[in-house]
Design a protein around this motif. Structure first.
Motif: not given
Length: 81
Positions: A62, A65, A73-74, A77-80
């Motif tokens: 991060k 970034g 990067r995508t 961003t989508e990582h939970r």
């Protein structure tokens, strides 16, 4: 030789996921297989010297970034966690 290096990177990322703590304010969390695959090259370039565990690899990625690949990067961003 390349296979040995890739295996080492994957082992480090797997160790990071195994040692990761529950998400906290520092952004610690589990590295998913999809995130690992998307960010392998970026990890090698920017975070290879980071000790796995406690969300340090995620934080390193991060921090870099704007220099990461679009794929990484995508995925971040989508990582939970």
């Amino acid at each position: 030789m390349r296979h040995v290096m890739l295996a080492s990177v994957l082992a480090l990322l797997a160790t990071s996921a195994a040692n990761a703590q529950a998400p906290d304010a520092a952004g610690a969390g589990e590295i998913t297989p999809a995130l690992r695959k998307a960010c392998e090259g970026d990890y090698q370039r920017f975070c290879a010297g980071v000790q796995p565990g406690g969300g340090r690899i995620l934080q390193c990625l991060k921090t870099h970034g704007s220099n990461l690949s679009e794929t990484c990067r995508t995925a971040l961003t989508e990582h939970r966690p």
